[in-house]
Design a protein around this motif. Structure first.
Motif, PDB file in Angstrom:
ATOM      1  N   LEU A  94       0.837  -1.201   0.000  1.00  0.00           N
ATOM      2  CA  LEU A  94       0.000   0.000   0.000  1.00  0.00           C
ATOM      3  C   LEU A  94       0.872   1.252   0.000  1.00  0.00           C
ATOM      4  CD1 LEU A  94      -2.788  -1.066   2.543  1.00  0.00           C
ATOM      5  CD2 LEU A  94      -2.974  -0.885   0.054  1.00  0.00           C
ATOM      6  N   VAL A  95       1.955   1.230   0.764  1.00  0.00           N
ATOM      7  CA  VAL A  95       2.817   2.410   0.888  1.00  0.00           C
ATOM      8  C   VAL A  95       3.520   2.722  -0.428  1.00  0.00           C
ATOM      9  CG1 VAL A  95       4.941   3.268   1.955  1.00  0.00           C
ATOM     10  CG2 VAL A  95       3.222   2.127   3.346  1.00  0.00           C
ATOM     11  N   MET A  96       4.020   1.687  -1.120  1.00  0.00           N
ATOM     12  CA  MET A  96       4.981   1.923  -2.190  1.00  0.00           C
ATOM     13  C   MET A  96       4.400   2.003  -3.596  1.00  0.00           C
ATOM     14  SD  MET A  96       8.234  -0.252  -0.888  1.00  0.00           S
ATOM     15  CE  MET A  96       9.337   0.673  -1.945  1.00  0.00           C
ATOM     16  N   SER A  97       3.235   1.401  -3.828  1.00  0.00           N
ATOM     17  CA  SER A  97       2.874   1.101  -5.205  1.00  0.00           C
ATOM     18  C   SER A  97       2.058   2.176  -5.909  1.00  0.00           C
ATOM     19  CB  SER A  97       2.050  -0.191  -5.229  1.00  0.00           C
ATOM     20  OG  SER A  97       2.564  -1.107  -4.315  1.00  0.00           O
ATOM     21  N   ASP A  98       2.254   2.266  -7.239  1.00  0.00           N
ATOM     22  CA  ASP A  98       1.297   2.966  -8.086  1.00  0.00           C
ATOM     23  C   ASP A  98       0.073   2.075  -8.260  1.00  0.00           C
ATOM     24  OD1 ASP A  98       2.892   5.212  -8.564  1.00  0.00           O
ATOM     25  OD2 ASP A  98       4.013   4.136 -10.100  1.00  0.00           O
ATOM     26  N   ARG A  99       0.351   0.815  -8.572  1.00  0.00           N
ATOM     27  CA  ARG A  99      -0.730  -0.161  -8.664  1.00  0.00           C
ATOM     28  C   ARG A  99      -0.300  -1.453  -7.982  1.00  0.00           C
ATOM     29  NH1 ARG A  99      -2.721  -1.429 -14.394  1.00  0.00           N
ATOM     30  NH2 ARG A  99      -0.514  -1.248 -14.926  1.00  0.00           N
ATOM     31  N   ILE A 100      -1.300  -2.222  -7.581  1.00  0.00           N
ATOM     32  CA  ILE A 100      -1.028  -3.501  -6.922  1.00  0.00           C
ATOM     33  C   ILE A 100      -1.753  -4.597  -7.682  1.00  0.00           C
ATOM     34  CG2 ILE A 100      -1.376  -4.867  -4.809  1.00  0.00           C
ATOM     35  CD1 ILE A 100      -1.371  -2.262  -3.235  1.00  0.00           C
ATOM     36  N   ALA A 101      -1.060  -5.715  -7.897  1.00  0.00           N
ATOM     37  CA  ALA A 101      -1.715  -6.900  -8.437  1.00  0.00           C
ATOM     38  C   ALA A 101      -1.738  -7.938  -7.319  1.00  0.00           C
ATOM     39  CB  ALA A 101      -0.968  -7.442  -9.646  1.00  0.00           C
ATOM     40  N   VAL A 102      -2.941  -8.301  -6.862  1.00  0.00           N
ATOM     41  CA  VAL A 102      -3.027  -9.287  -5.789  1.00  0.00           C
ATOM     42  C   VAL A 102      -3.067 -10.665  -6.427  1.00  0.00           C
ATOM     43  CG1 VAL A 102      -4.306 -10.087  -3.786  1.00  0.00           C
ATOM     44  CG2 VAL A 102      -4.294  -7.660  -4.377  1.00  0.00           C
ATOM     45  N   MET A 103      -2.134 -11.530  -5.999  1.00  0.00           N
ATOM     46  CA  MET A 103      -2.030 -12.861  -6.602  1.00  0.00           C
ATOM     47  C   MET A 103      -2.423 -13.929  -5.620  1.00  0.00           C
ATOM     48  SD  MET A 103       1.208 -13.610  -8.980  1.00  0.00           S
ATOM     49  CE  MET A 103       0.844 -15.103  -9.825  1.00  0.00           C
ATOM     50  N   ASP A 104      -3.100 -14.952  -6.136  1.00  0.00           N
ATOM     51  CA  ASP A 104      -3.385 -16.133  -5.330  1.00  0.00           C
ATOM     52  C   ASP A 104      -3.577 -17.310  -6.275  1.00  0.00           C
ATOM     53  OD1 ASP A 104      -3.875 -17.524  -2.915  1.00  0.00           O
ATOM     54  OD2 ASP A 104      -6.016 -17.465  -3.332  1.00  0.00           O
TER      55      ASP A 104
END
Lengths: 350, 277
Positions: free
Chosen positions: A197-207
């Motif tokens: 949350l702190v670092m990203s422009d975007r996040i891809a959540v993987m599972d």
């Protein structure tokens, strides 16, 4: 350079590590792959770095297809989990290594090593061996080594895991600033949602070898599309409710009308602990219930309450706390809790 | 009351005690006896003869030379073998280790006689070569330096392979990977990363093989056929044939001193390399 991953599949025997992953990292973007261990994020990183060849799909860097190119021809900088600094070389020799491999001249190497050291604020450390440095300093050397040769792409494989919390936070911000300044296309791998949350422009959540959701930190936090994402990012109350005739009825809490009526049938509602209301404010909300305070945990900036509503499963509440505030509710006391339609998010794919 | 750390240390010391006692009784005491024997009646005569006599000096020099050859040959064979073992599949590793350690489980005497059967004038190799018409008269494979070297290398190879193999295994697999990602071709990964990091194992292997070769006895005695003399054979001769215990002791002291000196030198040389890894 833009990274474009399409339809990547990778199997190890009977285990499918990557099950059709599509992902694009825009030029200069900081994109984080967030997932638990075993989600396939490390395999994805290896396929991008060139340490694993996928069974299907393509990896493109800029307009070049690098799916089967060996790592040494990809021009990708990588910071390993344990930094992988060459223990028998000094800091300066470690930094010079990628430049020597590219046939850079001696004078140019000396200049660029000095520049890189200045960039990560390790000016006086050129002649030290890695083991003579602290964990944070080693991390910065690894970062400098990964960017000194102007890579097309920067890969970060959980580089903050081994550091203590304070150092980790300051390094996260430092890496972020550097990444923005140099406009480095960056793919960051982590299992730590706060870090993401702190670092990203975007996040891809993987599972389970797939990307479950791709979006900005705000989107992922506020509008998770699956239960897994809702659970994995932040703390959550997942409430099982039933939709019928445009209204949603929540066991123990009553019924309410959502801004957008979900399809009739069972629905899952996400209610973040900080969105749960207490006391008089709760009584006025459409859905409310009486609850017993099971546990109250002081967290400095806030208080976390574990609550047992009548006729409903346990819930978490988080209340901001100013120094002069009295404790909101004692353990064992009974209070009214509630929420309004705008406090909840319907998790689309239960 | 003592601290838990001190108590722990004492307990650990206690565990080492049997080994220490054994070493003391069976090793340190005889060595001290030997030392004292070499300066019997307070005279340095025996030691002087051992150090100054050309004959014995020549044998000592030969022994050092043979030990050096054996070490170099072992290294040349062992490094690629250890490298292969460190990357072999489970089956490859099991087979390789079995083949490597088989000599360890067989008596030196048996192995040496086996080499005599193979290398002799009418041995297996010579007969085969003659049958194939490759040679007219038998090659001198036995009773010379070549035969001794073959036998000694065979016995000592595991002592070189195992330390190098261990050093190669200790290298973090991310290091070659990092080097590759930074643009290094295979040759550079080996030269710049793997080789330097395996040097402590190379040094340990060389020290072991060299020191063990220096004191070798049965193999050179049998395969050398009296034409290759090593210092341990001289010592044996003094004790068994000439019954000159003080002089045998003096030669032993010289051997011990040279061995320790070489060991110390190798240690010093590799200190830098070990510090870095």
């Amino acid at each position: 350079m833009r990274l474009d991953v399409q339809g990547i599949v990778k199997r190890f025997g009977a285990v499918t590590a990557l099950n059709g992953v599509d992902l694009a990292v825009e030029e200069g973007e900081f994109l984080t792959i967030l997932g638990p261990s075993g989600s396939g994020k490390t395999t994805l990183l290896k396929a991008v770095a060139g340490f694993e060849v996928p069974d299907a799909g393509t990896v493109r860097l800029g307009d070049r297809d690098v799916t089967t190119a060996p790592a040494r021809h990809r021009n990708v900088g990588m910071v390993f989990q344990n930094y992988a600094l060459f223990p028998h070389m000094t800091v300066a020799e470690n930094l010079a290594f990628p430049l020597e491999m590219r046939g850079t001249g001696k004078a140019a190497i000396a200049r660029r090593v000095a520049e890189a050291l200045a960039l990560v604020e390790l000016g006086g450390y050129a002649e030290r061996l890695p083991r003579q440095l602290s964990g944070g300093q080693q991390q910065r050397v690894a970062l400098a080594r990964a960017i000194i040769f102007d890579p097309s792409l920067l890969l970060l494989d959980e580089p903050f895991g081994a550091l203590d919390r304070k150092l980790r936070e300051s390094l996260q911000l430092e890496v972020r600033r550097l990444q923005r300044r140099l406009k480095l296309t960056t793919l960051f791998i982590t299992h730590d949602q706060e870090e993401a949350l702190v670092m990203s422009d975007r996040i891809a959540v993987m599972d389970q070898g797939r990307i479950q959701q791709l979006g900005t930190p705000g989107e992922i936090y506020d509008f998770p599309v699956t239960r897994f994402v809702a659970n994995f990012i932040g703390e959550s109350n997942l409430i099982e409710a039933t939709a019928q005739g445009g209204r949603v009825s929540v066991p123990g809490f009553g019924t309410m009308t959502l801004p957008e009526a979900p399809a009739p049938g069972p629905v899952t509602l996400l209610l973040r602990p900080e969105a749960l209301r207490l006391g008089a404010e709760a009584g006025a909300a459409a859905c409310h219930a009486t609850a017993t305070v099971l546990e109250s945990v002081f967290l400095g900036l806030s208080v976390k309450l574990r609550l047992q509503p009548e006729g409903a499963p346990e819930m978490l509440a988080r209340l901001p706390l100013r120094p002069s505030d009295p404790p909101p509710a004692a353990e064992g006391s009974t209070i009214t809790i509630g929420f309004r339609p705008e406090d909840v998010h319907v998790v689309p794919r239960g | 009351m003592s601290s838990p750390a001190a108590r722990r240390e004492r307990a650990l010391l206690l565990m080492g005690l049997p080994a220490l006692l054994l070493l003391g009784v069976l090793f340190a005491w005889p060595v001290l006896r030997l030392l004292s024997m070499s300066v019997e009646d307070g005279s340095l005569e025996h030691l002087q003869r051992a150090v100054l006599d050309d004959l014995y000096l020549a044998v000592l020099f030969d022994s050092l030379k043979i030990a050096g050859f054996v070490t170099v040959i072992c290294l040349v064979i062992a490094y690629p073998l250890a490298f292969w073992l460190s990357r072999a599949s489970k089956i490859g590793l099991a087979l390789g280790m079995f083949a490597l350690l088989l000599p360890f489980w067989t008596s030196v005497l048996v192995r040496t006689y086996a080499w005599m059967v193979l290398l002799g004038r009418s041995g297996v190799i010579n007969r085969m070569l003659r049958d194939w018409g490759l040679i007219e008269s038998p090659l001198p494979l036995l009773h010379n330096l070549g035969g001794v070297l073959i036998g000694m290398v065979h016995v000592l190879l595991p002592y070189m392979v195992l330390p190098i193999y261990a050093a190669l295994l200790r290298i973090d697999p991310d290091l070659p990977r990092a080097a590759e990602g930074l643009g290094a071709p295979r040759s550079a990964i080996f030269r710049r990363v793997i080789l330097p990091l395996s040097l402590p194992g190379v040094a340990a292997g060389c020290a072991l093989v060299f020191v063990l070769s220096l004191g070798f006895f049965i193999t050179p005695a049998l395969l050398g056929g009296g034409r290759v003399i090593m210092i341990a054979m001289l010592i044996e001769q003094q004790v068994r044939e000439l019954l000159d215990w003080p002089f045998a002791a003096a030669l032993s002291v010289v051997l011990l001193a040279v061995t320790l000196a070489i060991y110390a030198a190798i240690n010093r040389l590799t200190k830098g390399a070990r510090l870095a890894s």
